[in-house]
Scaffold this motif. Structure first.
Motif, PDB file in Angstrom:
ATOM      1  N   ARG C 153       0.822  -1.200   0.000  1.00 18.22           N
ATOM      2  CA  ARG C 153       0.000   0.000   0.000  1.00 18.22           C
ATOM      3  C   ARG C 153       0.868   1.268   0.000  1.00 18.22           C
ATOM      4  NH1 ARG C 153      -5.107   1.691   1.790  1.00 18.22           N
ATOM      5  NH2 ARG C 153      -5.681  -0.327   2.663  1.00 18.22           N
ATOM      6  N   ARG C 161      -0.465   4.286  -7.694  1.00 17.93           N
ATOM      7  CA  ARG C 161      -0.813   3.052  -8.417  1.00 17.93           C
ATOM      8  C   ARG C 161      -1.906   2.270  -7.700  1.00 17.93           C
ATOM      9  NH1 ARG C 161       5.372   1.005  -9.017  1.00 17.93           N
ATOM     10  NH2 ARG C 161       5.870   2.089 -10.959  1.00 17.93           N
ATOM     11  N   ILE C 181      -9.784  -7.316   5.118  1.00 20.09           N
ATOM     12  CA  ILE C 181     -10.357  -6.499   6.192  1.00 20.09           C
ATOM     13  C   ILE C 181      -9.234  -5.876   7.019  1.00 20.09           C
ATOM     14  CG2 ILE C 181     -11.662  -6.563   8.360  1.00 20.09           C
ATOM     15  CD1 ILE C 181     -13.440  -8.736   7.130  1.00 20.09           C
ATOM     16  N   ALA C 182      -8.267  -6.698   7.385  1.00 18.05           N
ATOM     17  CA  ALA C 182      -7.187  -6.220   8.264  1.00 18.05           C
ATOM     18  C   ALA C 182      -6.402  -5.082   7.634  1.00 18.05           C
ATOM     19  CB  ALA C 182      -6.252  -7.367   8.625  1.00 18.05           C
ATOM     20  N   SER C 183      -6.271  -5.129   6.315  1.00 24.22           N
ATOM     21  CA  SER C 183      -5.454  -4.109   5.651  1.00 24.22           C
ATOM     22  C   SER C 183      -6.297  -3.010   5.023  1.00 24.22           C
ATOM     23  CB  SER C 183      -4.575  -4.770   4.582  1.00 24.22           C
ATOM     24  OG  SER C 183      -5.383  -5.412   3.626  1.00 24.22           O
ATOM     25  N   GLY C 184      -7.584  -3.060   5.206  1.00 20.21           N
ATOM     26  CA  GLY C 184      -8.444  -2.011   4.667  1.00 20.21           C
ATOM     27  C   GLY C 184      -8.481  -1.973   3.148  1.00 20.21           C
ATOM     28  N   ARG C 210     -11.152   9.187  -4.517  1.00 19.64           N
ATOM     29  CA  ARG C 210     -11.079   9.742  -3.163  1.00 19.64           C
ATOM     30  C   ARG C 210      -9.627   9.988  -2.731  1.00 19.64           C
ATOM     31  NH1 ARG C 210     -13.172   5.366  -1.210  1.00 19.64           N
ATOM     32  NH2 ARG C 210     -11.836   5.634   0.589  1.00 19.64           N
ATOM     33  N   GLY C 211      -8.711   9.847  -3.694  1.00 19.87           N
ATOM     34  CA  GLY C 211      -7.321  10.176  -3.391  1.00 19.87           C
ATOM     35  C   GLY C 211      -6.522   9.033  -2.797  1.00 19.87           C
ATOM     36  N   ARG C 212      -7.069   7.834  -2.829  1.00 15.09           N
ATOM     37  CA  ARG C 212      -6.351   6.682  -2.288  1.00 15.09           C
ATOM     38  C   ARG C 212      -5.685   5.886  -3.412  1.00 15.09           C
ATOM     39  NH1 ARG C 212      -8.103   5.464   2.765  1.00 15.09           N
ATOM     40  NH2 ARG C 212      -5.976   4.697   2.905  1.00 15.09           N
ATOM     41  N   GLU C 334     -20.822  -7.781   4.666  1.00 15.37           N
ATOM     42  CA  GLU C 334     -20.405  -6.890   5.748  1.00 15.37           C
ATOM     43  C   GLU C 334     -19.089  -6.185   5.388  1.00 15.37           C
ATOM     44  OE1 GLU C 334     -22.203  -6.397   8.530  1.00 15.37           O
ATOM     45  OE2 GLU C 334     -20.726  -4.889   9.102  1.00 15.37           O
ATOM     46  N   ILE C 337     -19.206  -3.414   2.450  1.00 12.58           N
ATOM     47  CA  ILE C 337     -19.658  -2.058   2.775  1.00 12.58           C
ATOM     48  C   ILE C 337     -18.511  -1.064   2.709  1.00 12.58           C
ATOM     49  CG2 ILE C 337     -20.432  -0.639   4.739  1.00 12.58           C
ATOM     50  CD1 ILE C 337     -22.050  -3.217   5.560  1.00 12.58           C
ATOM     51  N   LEU C 338     -17.323  -1.526   3.052  1.00 11.94           N
ATOM     52  CA  LEU C 338     -16.171  -0.622   3.092  1.00 11.94           C
ATOM     53  C   LEU C 338     -15.401  -0.577   1.768  1.00 11.94           C
ATOM     54  CD1 LEU C 338     -14.807  -1.539   6.660  1.00 11.94           C
ATOM     55  CD2 LEU C 338     -16.675  -0.027   6.027  1.00 11.94           C
ATOM     56  N   PHE C 339     -15.852  -1.277   0.742  1.00 11.54           N
ATOM     57  CA  PHE C 339     -15.124  -1.296  -0.537  1.00 11.54           C
ATOM     58  C   PHE C 339     -15.243   0.049  -1.265  1.00 11.54           C
ATOM     59  CE2 PHE C 339     -15.638  -6.190  -1.277  1.00 11.54           C
ATOM     60  CZ  PHE C 339     -14.870  -6.426  -0.163  1.00 11.54           C
ATOM     61  N   GLY C 340     -14.358   0.205  -2.243  1.00 11.82           N
ATOM     62  CA  GLY C 340     -14.434   1.367  -3.127  1.00 11.82           C
ATOM     63  C   GLY C 340     -13.765   2.592  -2.526  1.00 11.82           C
TER      64      GLY C 340
END
Lengths: 340, 340, 340, 340
Positions: C153, C161, C181-184, C210-212, C334, C337-340
């Protein structure tokens, strides 16, 4: 003084520690002002410049990557020094600190020749710059490679397999040499020393015969003795990505076919250049950073900082970029005693 | 040749890698025979000697500790060189390789003066030998200390506490200096540079005022400016163990009392000298080992191996043990710029 | 009782801790005698059996791999239970402890049906056995994958990239789910939940917007929605090795082509199954080992040990091998939900 | 809904991952608004409340500590629920998510009884809550302790010393038990099972007699059998700090005096609760966070989230705080088979 900082070329653990060292000492001792230039030379030619106050570098010594971003954009083919001078003048930037590898330092030298006040900080994960004993990032890369090989060895032993590990090193074999010595590899293959297919298979066979799971560490730029051209690493697809089937994969097939030992390849790739820098690299990068801002303050334009023994010194960029530091033959010979 | 190996003094990551390097190269290139001497000089005076064939050193480059054991027994007060010669003669040992710190190398020098064929390998986790740029074990110790300080910092920030960390270093502050720089400490206190109580509290207060959880790294041998005698580290109980309430604990109380900032001490102690060596230390230790067996084969008695720049060289034991390598004042000053 | 131990199938961190647990408790409490069977069922059909005394398992809880070796040889096609009974009789082996995954446990069930006294210990780095909450090896694999993604990351962010990481999981996505999940991660792709090419690219694009630096974690057995057959992981060459160009590489090309974001793939491969087991896996493996020798002593033939809540229980091998434990859709939802 | 978050009690790896889980899911799925309450209940009674938008939780899953800060301030003795309702009303906070240990959850239960809408998230590095199979932070603490013991063991073996390691656990011995099993300790001493001085020395002596360097893991709350009161851990000085000379130090002196084996103590202390959470803890904490915001949205006031098997469930706070989860005697007995 108002100083612009940029990081160019491939990512390397320790870049943020250099930035922090430059800004903290510059702020406290010299009262300089700093701006960050985005994505290496791209920010310089496309004018993406933003303030870099002390608060932004807080806690950065242990953070991997670079908060400034990096790219391989060259300023030479994008407006040249005239464009650079223009952007610097617009932001009233008095001097540049450019952190990068051989290509970046060569550009910095050209800048200096054209009258741009610049100081370089050497960055090469491959440790291939002759003017400095070590560069930051290298120790982290070797640590990651060593830990990976330690892991692969246990699984090789459980299955009675030969494990091939391809590490970074297109032109020089420092990472392979050090990770190979540290992990007790049975063969270390580097670009500087071509070795025959027979010899590689023989080393694997010897280790196997002694009851070990053979471990072969190969730098991506290694070629077999007698092969005229580089086989693996320089073939790229239309996106500039390395084509599948690098040298690690080739050796894996070779060993398996000729010795009959079940063999597996692992290509470490980008794993080696990311993440938290080792304590060694944090210390070296911090020292490079504070020394670089001293050099700027003393107007030592056209120089870069370097490690010699346990001291940080200043060397002329011209000398620093003239020769690649390859692995000396006797260091490889010394390691080769333990092969097989 | 039949060569005896021993490791003496405190444990140090990399000892096994040296042993492996000596034996593997000695076996393959020179056809030497090796014996291991148990627990340092104790084995030499008590005659505890056993064969050390190639198989026993297999896979040792990454193993912490020493398969030979170690102790602080001195041969000088236990029969002297006569006894040593006697034991060597009984086992037909032609030469010794002694791996140890300043005390061990001084003994080796005396042996050499008395005609015992001996080559030294420097071992000091404190990095305090002037004849070599670095010693193995030091990088591992700094890595462990740095990782520990990283952890303690997050918990300090969660609670708004000042964290004091006592690291090794009775006479020199290299571990504190490097771990402190790597972890971005707000104060680094070393034996070479006495600092006043007021100054320590001021640094903690400044960091606190800027919204940081202050981190103070202190070498166990640090004393405050003006204090005539060493306060913490040299008080021992009847078993020779360090008395509780070392310098880290003292600073913790001091900072808490004078600034009102909640403060906690952690003494890393033996954690710093155990476990898997870092890749840096494995490479250096392996190179030391193979160079030591070269020196033996070339009969360079009374010398030790050393790192200078990127080369392994031989230096006279007399020169090697004459002066302690302390932290130069300017290196501490450079780091102190970032304190507070 | 004289008990034979074997480890079969792929290497898995914790195998040695199981062996140690079985032998130490068996020796101390039950006075059993142990023999080690080499390379899984191969040793059983080829009669490679050797004593396994207490001393051989000393210090093994933290050692990766398996001192017994492992292979994928099946006893069914190599003489069957008759041959196994013959070898057991020759060595007077009263019972077997077989440590392995679904295939191994199915064989153990057949053995039990044919009257061979056997107790199983479940081993699957993929965590895909329904009769146990967790298996050892899984936590280590997730830890290694997570640490690797953390590293990738930072380098993704430095270069702007998208980083794709291919992890293990041919049939189930547990490693991908937990490491993701652990690494987001911004997308987690698993065999249980086909997702369209458009969706994958959309998640990468959203993160980028979103700049990630987008991070995509993919299990090797993932297939795109609508693709009838499994694309990447099951194509093998004549040596049974996975063909280059697995699903990670495919996604890399897809994202780069459709979004224009520079994208890089890393395939972790064998790195995930080697090396020192995590403390979690050492504890679970040790508990499995001591419980297995209890089951043998109580003659609970045809059962295996399992974790339920915080207890180690015994379950029938028939129940244990009937269904694969796949990732439940709601657990993936579950996470999504945090994807994208 | 506008939701206030707070973290209370001792620091614990995974707190930030919970916060991130709550906020990300609350923002995406429920469109809730969040505010952060500074330093646990202190912020609630002193009215230190600030917005907690999505951007502030970015990248937090792997960050140790808590961005909200924490303290041990009790709201009960500082204005009680009236004061809390007042501050909540001022900021139009509709509900609270309180992340903390037994004390915090008891306060949360009182809040719920008094009509404050609250959902709890269990946090205890000691793993001592009976309503949940595991809590986050525990796995990280065990990992750090295990890695430390691994290191200390090698140095113990080099010197022939007994190594005593004091780990956290005032009331329960879970950390000692798991770290002790994982590292193959020769004695594990926990508050739940008093053991005589003779027995401890006997285990050390037995290990020594078998040629091992004895390793003793002791939880800070352990007391010897027959000693009426807790000796080490509850003596504090005027600043509430643990007095020097804890149980680890006592055992060290005991073993050395009675057996004559050179013995050293290491107290891990705050090292166990800081730094990057393990992947296990990141996953559990994230799942706890997203489940907590579901509970809030479903208005399940007076409940907390918990792990049962592989599922996250909701349990009544009343049930959750009624009994401490101590180590069951049979689990310790199981481990004790391998002692000595």
């Amino acid at each position: 003084m108002k100083i612009g900082l940029l990081t160019a070329g491939g990512d390397c653990p320790g870049l943020n520690a250099v930035i922090r060292g430059v800004v903290l000492k510059g702020d406290r001792i010299y009262d300089h002002e700093f701006v960050g230039i985005k994505d290496g030379f791209r920010g310089l030619v496309e004018d993406i410049v933003s303030p870099l106050p002390r608060q932004r570098v807080r806690g950065l010594s242990k953070v991997g990557g670079t908060i400034l971003g990096t790219s391989r954009v060259s300023p030479i083919t994008n407006g040249g020094t005239e464009r650079v001078k223009e952007v610097m003048a617009r932001h009233e930037i008095d001097a540049l600190v450019t952190i990068g590898g051989e290509g970046t330092l060569t550009v910095a030298r050209m800048f200096a020749d054209d009258g741009i006040p610049v100081v370089g900080v050497p960055k090469t994960i491959d440790n291939d710059l002759s003017a400095t004993d070590r560069t930051f990032g290298f120790d982290t890369a070797v640590s990651i490679a060593t830990e990976s090989i330690d892991r692969l060895r246990t699984t090789g032993e459980a299955h009675g397999r030969c494990m091939v590990v391809e590490v970074m090193g297109r032109n020089v074999g420092w990472i392979a040499l050090h990770a190979g010595i540290a992990s007790g590899a049975h063969a270390i293959l580097i670009p500087e020393v071509p070795v025959s297919r027979e010899q590689v298979c023989e080393w694997a066979q010897q280790a196997q015969d002694r009851g070990r799971a053979p471990v072969v560490v190969v730098a991506e730029g290694f070629t077999f003795a007698g092969d005229g051209t580089q086989v693996g690493s320089d073939r790229t697809d239309e996106f500039g990505r390395k084509l599948l089937g690098g040298i690690g994969e080739q050796i894996t097939r070779l060993v398996e076919e000729r010795t009959g030992i079940e063999t597996r390849n692992t290509t470490l790739g980008h794993l080696q250049r990311g993440g938290v820098p080792s304590s060694y690299d944090r210390v070296l990068a911090t020292r490079f950073g504070t020394a670089a801002v001293d050099a700027v303050s003393a107007k030592k334009w056209g120089t870069m900082v370097a490690l010699q023994g346990i001291d940080i010194v200043n060397v002329n960029l011209r000398d620093a970029t003239s020769a690649l530091k390859t692995v000396p033959r006797d260091q490889w010979d010394e390691a080769a005693i333990l092969f097989g």
